[in-house]
Motif scaffolding. Structure first.
Motif, PDB file in Angstrom:
ATOM      1  N   GLU A   5      39.454  43.341  41.835  1.00 54.33           N
ATOM      2  CA  GLU A   5      40.452  44.384  41.629  1.00 54.33           C
ATOM      3  C   GLU A   5      39.945  45.378  40.590  1.00 54.33           C
ATOM      4  N   GLN A   6      40.234  46.650  40.818  1.00 58.57           N
ATOM      5  CA  GLN A   6      39.760  47.680  39.901  1.00 58.57           C
ATOM      6  C   GLN A   6      40.286  47.478  38.480  1.00 58.57           C
ATOM      7  N   ASP A   7      41.528  47.059  38.373  1.00 63.96           N
ATOM      8  CA  ASP A   7      42.095  46.810  37.038  1.00 63.96           C
ATOM      9  C   ASP A   7      41.334  45.707  36.318  1.00 63.96           C
ATOM     10  N   ASP A   8      40.941  44.671  37.061  1.00 64.68           N
ATOM     11  CA  ASP A   8      40.178  43.578  36.452  1.00 64.68           C
ATOM     12  C   ASP A   8      38.808  44.073  36.009  1.00 64.68           C
ATOM     13  N   GLU A  25      34.548  40.696  45.793  1.00 66.78           N
ATOM     14  CA  GLU A  25      35.756  41.514  45.776  1.00 66.78           C
ATOM     15  C   GLU A  25      36.411  41.384  44.409  1.00 66.78           C
TER      16      GLU A  25
END
Length: 253
Positions: A115-118, A113
Motif C-alpha cells: 500500500e502506498q501509505d505503508d 504488493e
C-alpha cells in the motif's frame, strides 16, 4: 580533462544534485572495485549493490570500506528491503543498515504488493536514520502504470522525505520506463517531467540507447542509474557530446 575542446557542455561537479551517475555493482570483487575506481571514481556519484547481492557477497564490510575510502557512498538494492519487509523484519533491516554503516537506503515495491501509505511510512521512518532513495515502478513487465499514477506516487514519496525518486527499469532496461524491447516510453517520461523536477529523479537507463535518449531530452546533467561499472566512462562521453550518438547535439548550430 586532458586537453582543451570548445563547445563542451558544462558538467556539474561532485557532490552534485544533477548529473548524477548511479552505478550498479552486481558482485564485483575488491580487486575489480579498485580497478573500476582507478578510472571512474570521478564520474561515479553513488553505487548500488544490486537487488539482494549484499546478502551473499563475501567480505562485504571490506568491500564497503574500499568504496568509502574513495568517497563514494553505497546502498543496498531495493529488493533486499522488500525481502526484509515481506518477512516482517523491518526492525532487523534498520539494524543491518547501522551494522554496516550505511548512509543511504532504497525503498521499493517492485517485487511485492505494498500500500502506498505503508511505503510512505517506511520512507518517513528510514529518513530519520539515512538518506532515502525511493523507487517507483514495477518489475512485472505486464504491469503498466499510467503516467498520472507515476506522478502521484513520486510526489507522495518525495513529500514523505525521499531525497530522490528512481524510475524503475531493472538491470536490463526492459520494464517500467521502457518497453520489453528497451524502447523508452517517451510520453510517460515527458509527462512525468511536467510535474516532477528533473533533479529529483534518477532514471534507470542501463542501455546505451536509453542513456543517449535521456541526455538528448534533459541534457548533459541528467540523473541516470543502473550503469554498469565498465560503462561509466562511455556514459561521460555521451554526456559531453564526444560519442557518435550525441556528437552534434551540443555544438553551436
Amino acid at each position: 580533462m586532458n586537453y582543451p575542446l570548445t563547445q563542451i557542455p558544462e558538467r556539474t561537479t561532485k557532490p552534485r544534485q544533477k548529473g548524477y551517475t548511479m552505478v550498479m555493482d552486481k558482485g564485483l570483487s575488491i580487486r575489480q572495485i579498485e580497478d573500476f575506481l582507478e578510472t571512474s571514481a570521478a564520474y561515479t556519484d553513488i553505487v548500488k549493490l544490486g537487488w539482494a547481492t549484499s546478502f551473499v557477497t563475501p567480505n562485504l564490510k571490506e568491500k564497503l570500506a574500499v568504496y568509502k575510502s574513495a568517497g563514494i557512498p553505497v546502498y543496498f538494492g531495493g529488493t533486499l528491503f522488500e525481502a526484509f519487509i515481506i518477512r516482517n523484519q523491518f526492525d532487523e533491516y534498520r539494524r543491518i543498515l547501522d551494522e554496516f554503516g550505511m548512509e543511504y537506503a532504497e525503498v521499493s515495491d517492485g517485487s511485492l504488493e505494498m500500500e502506498q501509505d505503508d511505503k510512505c511510512e517506511y520512507i518517513r521512518t528510514l529518513c530519520q536514520q539515512v538518506t532515502v532513495l525511493s523507487e517507483v515502478g514495477s518489475k512485472d513487465e505486464a504491469k503498466i502504470i499510467p503516467p498520472y499514477k507515476w506522478i502521484k506516487l513520486m510526489k507522495a514519496e518525495l513529500e514523505a522525505g525521499a531525497w530522490k525518486v528512481i524510475g524503475e527499469a531493472r538491470e536490463g532496461g526492459n520494464v517500467g520506463l521502457f518497453r520489453a524491447s528497451g524502447e523508452v516510453r517517451q510520453g510517460l517520461v515527458e509527462e512525468i517531467l511536467t510535474e516532477i523536477p528533473e533533479e529529483k529523479i534518477i532514471w534507470e537507463a542501463p542501455q546505451k540507447s536509453q542513456q543517449v535518449w535521456f541526455v538528448k531530452l534533459v541534457g548533459a546533467n541528467v540523473n541516470v542509474g543502473n550503469i554498469a561499472p565498465h560503462e561509466v566512462i562511455s556514459l561521460e562521453t555521451i554526456r559531453l557530446g564526444l560519442r557518435g550518438d550525441t556528437f552534434t547535439h551540443f555544438l553551436d548550430k
